[in-house]
Scaffold this motif. Sequence first.
Motif, PDB file in Angstrom:
ATOM      1  N   PRO A  32       1.098  -0.666  -0.080  1.00  0.00           N
ATOM      2  CA  PRO A  32       0.069   0.198   0.008  1.00  0.00           C
ATOM      3  C   PRO A  32       0.698   0.968   0.041  1.00  0.00           C
ATOM      4  CG  PRO A  32       0.035  -1.426   1.976  1.00  0.00           C
ATOM      5  CD  PRO A  32       0.822  -2.346   1.029  1.00  0.00           C
ATOM      6  N   VAL A  33       0.443   1.758  -0.483  1.00  0.00           N
ATOM      7  CA  VAL A  33       1.144   3.583  -0.853  1.00  0.00           C
ATOM      8  C   VAL A  33       0.218   4.636   0.052  1.00  0.00           C
ATOM      9  CG1 VAL A  33       1.628   5.416  -2.268  1.00  0.00           C
ATOM     10  CG2 VAL A  33       1.910   3.116  -2.848  1.00  0.00           C
ATOM     11  N   VAL A  34       0.554   4.997   1.587  1.00  0.00           N
ATOM     12  CA  VAL A  34      -0.019   5.728   1.725  1.00  0.00           C
ATOM     13  C   VAL A  34       0.447   7.258   1.356  1.00  0.00           C
ATOM     14  CG1 VAL A  34      -0.340   7.448   3.681  1.00  0.00           C
ATOM     15  CG2 VAL A  34      -0.335   4.986   4.325  1.00  0.00           C
ATOM     16  N   LEU A  35      -0.847   8.632   0.585  1.00  0.00           N
ATOM     17  CA  LEU A  35      -0.866   9.432  -0.112  1.00  0.00           C
ATOM     18  C   LEU A  35      -1.527  10.627   1.035  1.00  0.00           C
ATOM     19  CD1 LEU A  35      -3.405   9.019  -2.488  1.00  0.00           C
ATOM     20  CD2 LEU A  35      -1.138   8.544  -2.888  1.00  0.00           C
ATOM     21  N   ASP A  36      -0.893  11.376   0.682  1.00  0.00           N
ATOM     22  CA  ASP A  36      -0.727  12.581   1.485  1.00  0.00           C
ATOM     23  C   ASP A  36      -2.284  13.178   2.091  1.00  0.00           C
ATOM     24  OD1 ASP A  36      -0.588  15.563   2.654  1.00  0.00           O
ATOM     25  OD2 ASP A  36       1.033  16.287   1.148  1.00  0.00           O
ATOM     26  N   LYS A  37      -2.824  13.375   3.007  1.00  0.00           N
ATOM     27  CA  LYS A  37      -4.058  13.300   3.451  1.00  0.00           C
ATOM     28  C   LYS A  37      -4.393  15.104   3.300  1.00  0.00           C
ATOM     29  CE  LYS A  37      -6.982  12.564   7.380  1.00  0.00           C
ATOM     30  NZ  LYS A  37      -7.866  12.089   8.356  1.00  0.00           N
ATOM     31  N   ARG A  38      -3.563  16.157   2.643  1.00  0.00           N
ATOM     32  CA  ARG A  38      -3.852  16.996   2.395  1.00  0.00           C
ATOM     33  C   ARG A  38      -4.930  17.045   0.711  1.00  0.00           C
ATOM     34  NH1 ARG A  38       0.887  19.996   2.616  1.00  0.00           N
ATOM     35  NH2 ARG A  38       1.875  18.309   1.640  1.00  0.00           N
ATOM     36  N   LEU A  39      -4.350  15.691   0.551  1.00  0.00           N
ATOM     37  CA  LEU A  39      -5.096  15.899  -1.307  1.00  0.00           C
ATOM     38  C   LEU A  39      -6.948  15.704  -0.686  1.00  0.00           C
ATOM     39  CD1 LEU A  39      -3.382  12.811  -2.819  1.00  0.00           C
ATOM     40  CD2 LEU A  39      -3.809  14.882  -3.502  1.00  0.00           C
ATOM     41  N   LEU A  40      -6.988  15.677   0.123  1.00  0.00           N
ATOM     42  CA  LEU A  40      -9.212  15.467   0.700  1.00  0.00           C
ATOM     43  C   LEU A  40      -9.546  16.810   0.765  1.00  0.00           C
ATOM     44  CD1 LEU A  40      -9.065  12.270   3.257  1.00  0.00           C
ATOM     45  CD2 LEU A  40      -8.982  12.648  -0.055  1.00  0.00           C
ATOM     46  N   THR A  41      -8.326  17.640   1.076  1.00  0.00           N
ATOM     47  CA  THR A  41      -8.889  19.327   1.303  1.00  0.00           C
ATOM     48  C   THR A  41      -7.867  19.608   0.097  1.00  0.00           C
ATOM     49  OG1 THR A  41      -7.503  19.673   3.004  1.00  0.00           O
ATOM     50  CG2 THR A  41      -9.738  18.770   2.871  1.00  0.00           C
ATOM     51  N   ILE A  42      -7.879  19.544  -0.901  1.00  0.00           N
ATOM     52  CA  ILE A  42      -6.864  20.550  -1.799  1.00  0.00           C
ATOM     53  C   ILE A  42      -8.013  21.937  -1.725  1.00  0.00           C
ATOM     54  CG2 ILE A  42      -6.801  19.474  -3.744  1.00  0.00           C
ATOM     55  CD1 ILE A  42      -4.621  19.069  -4.493  1.00  0.00           C
ATOM     56  N   GLN A  43      -6.905  22.323  -2.393  1.00  0.00           N
ATOM     57  CA  GLN A  43      -7.738  23.728  -2.815  1.00  0.00           C
ATOM     58  C   GLN A  43      -6.731  24.204  -3.894  1.00  0.00           C
ATOM     59  OE1 GLN A  43     -10.083  25.610  -0.895  1.00  0.00           O
ATOM     60  NE2 GLN A  43      -9.450  25.353   1.401  1.00  0.00           N
ATOM     61  N   GLU A  44      -6.061  24.307  -4.311  1.00  0.00           N
ATOM     62  CA  GLU A  44      -4.447  24.368  -5.042  1.00  0.00           C
ATOM     63  C   GLU A  44      -3.820  24.243  -5.876  1.00  0.00           C
ATOM     64  OE1 GLU A  44      -4.361  29.695  -5.208  1.00  0.00           O
ATOM     65  OE2 GLU A  44      -2.371  28.253  -4.781  1.00  0.00           O
ATOM     66  N   VAL A  45      -3.611  23.920  -6.919  1.00  0.00           N
ATOM     67  CA  VAL A  45      -3.268  23.529  -7.879  1.00  0.00           C
ATOM     68  C   VAL A  45      -1.855  23.109  -8.582  1.00  0.00           C
ATOM     69  CG1 VAL A  45      -4.396  20.976  -7.235  1.00  0.00           C
ATOM     70  CG2 VAL A  45      -4.879  21.795  -9.319  1.00  0.00           C
ATOM     71  N   ALA A  46      -1.027  22.672  -9.482  1.00  0.00           N
ATOM     72  CA  ALA A  46      -1.114  23.105 -10.499  1.00  0.00           C
ATOM     73  C   ALA A  46      -0.072  21.679 -11.033  1.00  0.00           C
ATOM     74  CB  ALA A  46       0.971  23.699 -10.136  1.00  0.00           C
ATOM     75  N   ILE A  47      -1.257  23.596 -12.814  1.00  0.00           N
ATOM     76  CA  ILE A  47      -1.082  22.003 -14.019  1.00  0.00           C
ATOM     77  C   ILE A  47       0.679  21.853 -14.626  1.00  0.00           C
ATOM     78  CG2 ILE A  47      -2.341  20.809 -16.453  1.00  0.00           C
ATOM     79  CD1 ILE A  47      -3.781  23.445 -13.937  1.00  0.00           C
ATOM     80  N   LEU A  48       0.984  20.532 -14.949  1.00  0.00           N
ATOM     81  CA  LEU A  48       2.122  20.485 -15.977  1.00  0.00           C
ATOM     82  C   LEU A  48       1.901  20.726 -16.811  1.00  0.00           C
ATOM     83  CD1 LEU A  48       4.612  19.110 -13.011  1.00  0.00           C
ATOM     84  CD2 LEU A  48       4.749  21.580 -13.143  1.00  0.00           C
ATOM     85  N   ILE A  49       2.042  21.513 -18.254  1.00  0.00           N
ATOM     86  CA  ILE A  49       1.963  21.692 -19.222  1.00  0.00           C
ATOM     87  C   ILE A  49       3.321  21.357 -20.206  1.00  0.00           C
ATOM     88  CG2 ILE A  49       1.108  22.610 -21.344  1.00  0.00           C
ATOM     89  CD1 ILE A  49      -0.878  24.307 -19.293  1.00  0.00           C
ATOM     90  N   PRO A  50       3.473  20.560 -21.094  1.00  0.00           N
ATOM     91  CA  PRO A  50       4.702  19.860 -21.655  1.00  0.00           C
ATOM     92  C   PRO A  50       5.036  21.253 -22.331  1.00  0.00           C
ATOM     93  CG  PRO A  50       3.000  18.000 -21.301  1.00  0.00           C
ATOM     94  CD  PRO A  50       2.632  19.411 -20.787  1.00  0.00           C
ATOM     95  N   LEU A  51       5.949  21.567 -22.666  1.00  0.00           N
ATOM     96  CA  LEU A  51       6.423  22.858 -23.889  1.00  0.00           C
ATOM     97  C   LEU A  51       5.921  22.439 -24.699  1.00  0.00           C
ATOM     98  CD1 LEU A  51       8.887  24.744 -22.028  1.00  0.00           C
ATOM     99  CD2 LEU A  51       6.340  25.347 -22.181  1.00  0.00           C
ATOM    100  N   ASP A  52       6.186  21.200 -25.524  1.00  0.00           N
ATOM    101  CA  ASP A  52       6.334  20.483 -26.872  1.00  0.00           C
ATOM    102  C   ASP A  52       4.904  20.387 -27.175  1.00  0.00           C
ATOM    103  OD1 ASP A  52       9.281  19.704 -26.287  1.00  0.00           O
ATOM    104  OD2 ASP A  52       8.224  17.197 -26.024  1.00  0.00           O
ATOM    105  N   SER A  53       4.100  20.105 -26.439  1.00  0.00           N
ATOM    106  CA  SER A  53       2.688  19.489 -26.660  1.00  0.00           C
ATOM    107  C   SER A  53       2.107  21.824 -27.238  1.00  0.00           C
ATOM    108  CB  SER A  53       1.688  19.290 -25.669  1.00  0.00           C
ATOM    109  OG  SER A  53       1.723  20.612 -24.402  1.00  0.00           O
ATOM    110  N   GLU A  54       2.807  22.722 -26.300  1.00  0.00           N
ATOM    111  CA  GLU A  54       2.527  23.315 -27.270  1.00  0.00           C
ATOM    112  C   GLU A  54       2.828  24.123 -28.542  1.00  0.00           C
ATOM    113  OE1 GLU A  54       0.560  25.506 -23.585  1.00  0.00           O
ATOM    114  OE2 GLU A  54       2.469  25.600 -23.531  1.00  0.00           O
ATOM    115  N   LEU A  55       3.825  23.418 -28.683  1.00  0.00           N
ATOM    116  CA  LEU A  55       4.642  24.239 -30.021  1.00  0.00           C
ATOM    117  C   LEU A  55       3.841  24.036 -31.244  1.00  0.00           C
ATOM    118  CD1 LEU A  55       7.639  21.735 -29.974  1.00  0.00           C
ATOM    119  CD2 LEU A  55       7.239  24.555 -29.854  1.00  0.00           C
ATOM    120  N   THR A  56       3.570  25.612 -32.605  1.00  0.00           N
ATOM    121  CA  THR A  56       2.383  25.155 -32.901  1.00  0.00           C
ATOM    122  C   THR A  56       3.500  24.633 -34.618  1.00  0.00           C
ATOM    123  OG1 THR A  56       3.202  27.765 -33.782  1.00  0.00           O
ATOM    124  CG2 THR A  56       1.367  27.741 -32.651  1.00  0.00           C
TER     125      THR A  56
END
Lengths: 289, 644, 175
Positions: free
Chosen positions: A256-280
Amino acid sequence: MSRPGLNFSQFKPFLYLGCFLAGWLFLPPVFKNTLRDTSYEFQAPLWVGSSHLRDVQTTLDLRTRSKNELIESVRDLSRENAFYRQERAKLNEYQDYIGRLEGLLNLPSLPEYRYEVARVIRRDLTAWWERLIIRKGRDFNIPVGAAVVFSGGVVGRVTKVHAYTSDVELVSSPLFRMAARFENDQRPATYQGRIHNSFGQPFGKVSDAPPDIQASSTSPITLVSTALGGTFPSGIPIGTVYRLKPGSDGLFQTGPVVLDKRLLTIQEVAILIPLDSELTPEDEEAVSP
Amino acid sequence: MKPFDIHQKGNPRLALFYPIAGCMLLVLIIVLGWRQLAEFNQYKDREELQAQRRIIQPGPRGDIFDRNGKLLVGNRPRFSAVIFPDELSKLRREFRREYIRRVRAIRKAREETGEHIPIDVNQLIWESRSAIVQNYLDEINSIMGWDRTLTVSQLQRHFSQELLLPLTLVQDLDHDAYAKLIEQLPVNSPVQIYTDSARYYPYGSSAAHVLGYVTSTYLDAEEEKLPGDELTTFSFKGKEGKTGLERYFNESLKGQSGGEIYRVDPSGFQHELLESREPQKGNNLVISLDIDLQQMAEVAMGQKIGAAVAIKIDTGEVLVLASKPDYDLNRLSPFIPTSTYQEITENGAWLNRATQGLYPPGSTFKLITSIASLRQGIIEPDTVIHSPKYFRVGRRLFPCHSPYGFGDITLTKAIAVSSNTFYYNTGIQTGIDNIAEEAKRFGLDQQIELEIPFMARRMIVPTKEWKKQDGRGGWVPGDTANVSIGQGFLLTTPLHMACFTASLGRGETHTKPTLVRVLDSESGAPATDHGADLIGLSNEDLQAVYQGMIDAVNGGTAKYTQLPYLQVGGKTGTAQVKKDGKDLTLAWFVGMAPMENPEVAVAICIEGTDSGDNYHGGSTAAPIARVIFDGYFRDRITQIANRP
Amino acid sequence: MMLKRRILIVLVCNLGFIFLVQLFNHAMTGTSLVLFPYGILVVFAAMNLRFSQGLLIAIITGLWMEGSYPSPFGWFLFLMVLIFALASRLRLRLHRENRAHSLFLGLGLNTFIYLLCCLVLGQWLVTSPLYWLRVAVDLLYSSLVIVFISTWFLEFQVSLLHLVGINIYQEEIDT
């Protein structure tokens, strides 16, 4: 001849239900999809609005604080900022060093990401799915499948992007699976979310763990992301493993992997966007040799 | 009269039919009862046979460790992208939909063109199935950037022969592909990652001949002792040891197979799991080899062809058993590619030269000639014999390797300088019967029992009778002279010479080598009984032989084995052989250390491959032995020095 | 016009209720308790409105839920129509003025759809004892909440209708 007491009107509801189901089955998928998206987008402003309202609430709450308290907070913040500036400078140095080494060894550089910080407008954690709705969507070019992280590590993956919001499958969801590795070990293992108890801590399960890795309650090990999977950068913490049990074939261990309990009350996140995917296409032309 | 009243009165014409009908009914009831009760088991068995299938899954093989607990052979996971049988069963709806779509397309084409396009139902079914499975494979292709396809014939083979086993779409995924697919395939996709095991050799080619390799084979259902012998059985491929320890300990290493019995639907697809038994891993094996020492020996041998053996003198444990050229065992797992097989064959690397290579032992045999002469009383340790540059036997002159001879020398000196003329002389005096007898006492003509298969059997210790029986004519004194210095018809293996040296170290005639780790006498285990006799030499005689070996190292032919902290004793040999019309040399060394209380015996044999190769026991083989002695004793000396 | 108003009011009550439940669940995620009281959404419409009006409300409520949850599209729509059909079938046997009847109907329908959801939406989890433990806790929790709020929720709808001049209890309902 029908029996007394049985008349057609009693079955009217079920007749309607049958007709409704038959009609639904024959509806073209395009119509259904449009209906679904419309239904979602129709109520999205309610959620976005409630989220903004919560932000205003927080601001008003902060305004009630005394000047001294605010000054103290600003001072703390400045201290934190100074610390992070220092860390940032160190990081830049390391990045330059890595870049130089990559240049010397002709290694392809690791994928780079830009990040978008987004507020969580709704946490929807049931026994069937565990997802977050965040306040950024197509308006911020959030791609489906992007990694989502927070200060405690991995949060999940973007599964759906709407006009102004996005859905994130939470790392603790049984439908979430990712490639992982143990800290200080490069061999990949599989992480998958698991259903957790009411009032309990979120957790997942690591499988295909190498047989020589050892974990115990006194010396737990951290499970981190691996870049091999193509979604997450390497080394972002997923959770902590306190025990591993070898399988009967002796090839792997699971635990089993015990996860961070703060996940259940999370308020803010960061989305990681690969720069390659944004190339025109023009950009790609420009970078290709 | 009411309807049917007619039947209420007895009709005498019908009376006959009542008993007949009654009898028939009775027969029917009896037969039905018989079928239901007495033949119940038979029908049940038949139903089981038709509706149940058994799957056998092999257990992973046990690991092999060296004497210090280092993993020599393990199992590495082997990942494949597969569609599991239950998922394949669920895909039937998609198959049917695709089939209908195709039929409709053909009908539409018929209507449009007005031509009669025939529908081959069977072909269309397979094409539909293949198209659906290919869609899933394309999902993998798009994630990985591949362009893989699954042919209709592959699919047909799976459906006809392996329907209850996973349908493999991509085999042998590397870590990168594994991670990508785990992360990017949906959790509930029919395509999942399946893991089985392949043999893994962390040290690559090191000790390849000892460890051996495995091949994939279908398991024998009867041997696996699983229930459901009578059921149609599908089996995953298991692994069977083909050579080396993998073969010798196959039964112990191979795991206990697991099995599953499924009820299948009329199309043969998996329906319900009825019984299941988990496969269990095989037993681990701890062997006597010291992999560090083995690697040192292999590195010291470099690209030379030959063998190196080191044996622990008291227990007979084989510490090093190296044979060159060798091959990387990982290239043979999970299967042997034809190109690899051909490459190994061309290099002659399949042969384990340590246990199968037959060579004349050269001057190392002089130790046996010495023992024979001493035992027969032909010489004493202080007997001085003139050693000229030639020794005449009949009309033939037998040369010494020194152009000047060695003058008047004793046995000790003769061993140290490896004087040929000394041994021609003493050998002829001792006689071939006694020399051969002595060699046989040390087991040079006997097959050694070691825990690896295909040990050499055709060693030759020539005698007069042997020569006659072999059609080589009568025995002449020249033959004896040749045998005295380890040439002529003598053929032995490096392992035999290592065992002989170990026996000499203990003062006995026989050493029982083993590749299995034996507990040290220090840990309370009883001393190993090699089933040997004492050599039968006086202490003075034995010391003279030992001294000769010491002198050989200290200033004689084996000086390249000298170590400053260790007294090594040894004997070199350089034998001449003819191979493929070429005169080649064999460089030999046998020795032991420390001479005060011998602990390790070593035998090295290096083959010359070209007439121009300037190989000698002293310069070619001895340095390899030095590396082995150094590798074995350096740590021990340090440990002893560090003891409080 | 009157008909439209009553549909609108009951619908707004339903959608507001769903939104509040989701907000509440959002706030309670730290406890991993999930409130699922959607069985009572069709009770008022089935007991007090005409069949066609109630059906329309059930469909729109179902569609609203479709937008809020990542279930297979049509699932909640189907559930809402199904429990509405069941409740309509039972309305003759129940007294709409009797709140206990409405409460038991709400509880029964809620348990029914919740278990259906458990079997369909969590079909890959049904072998896990932990799943059923969590399901049992959530069901108990939801049922308790329904016991406490159903009367309030139904009376609230009656009051709103009353405010716009519709006295639901005095009207004859065409069954």
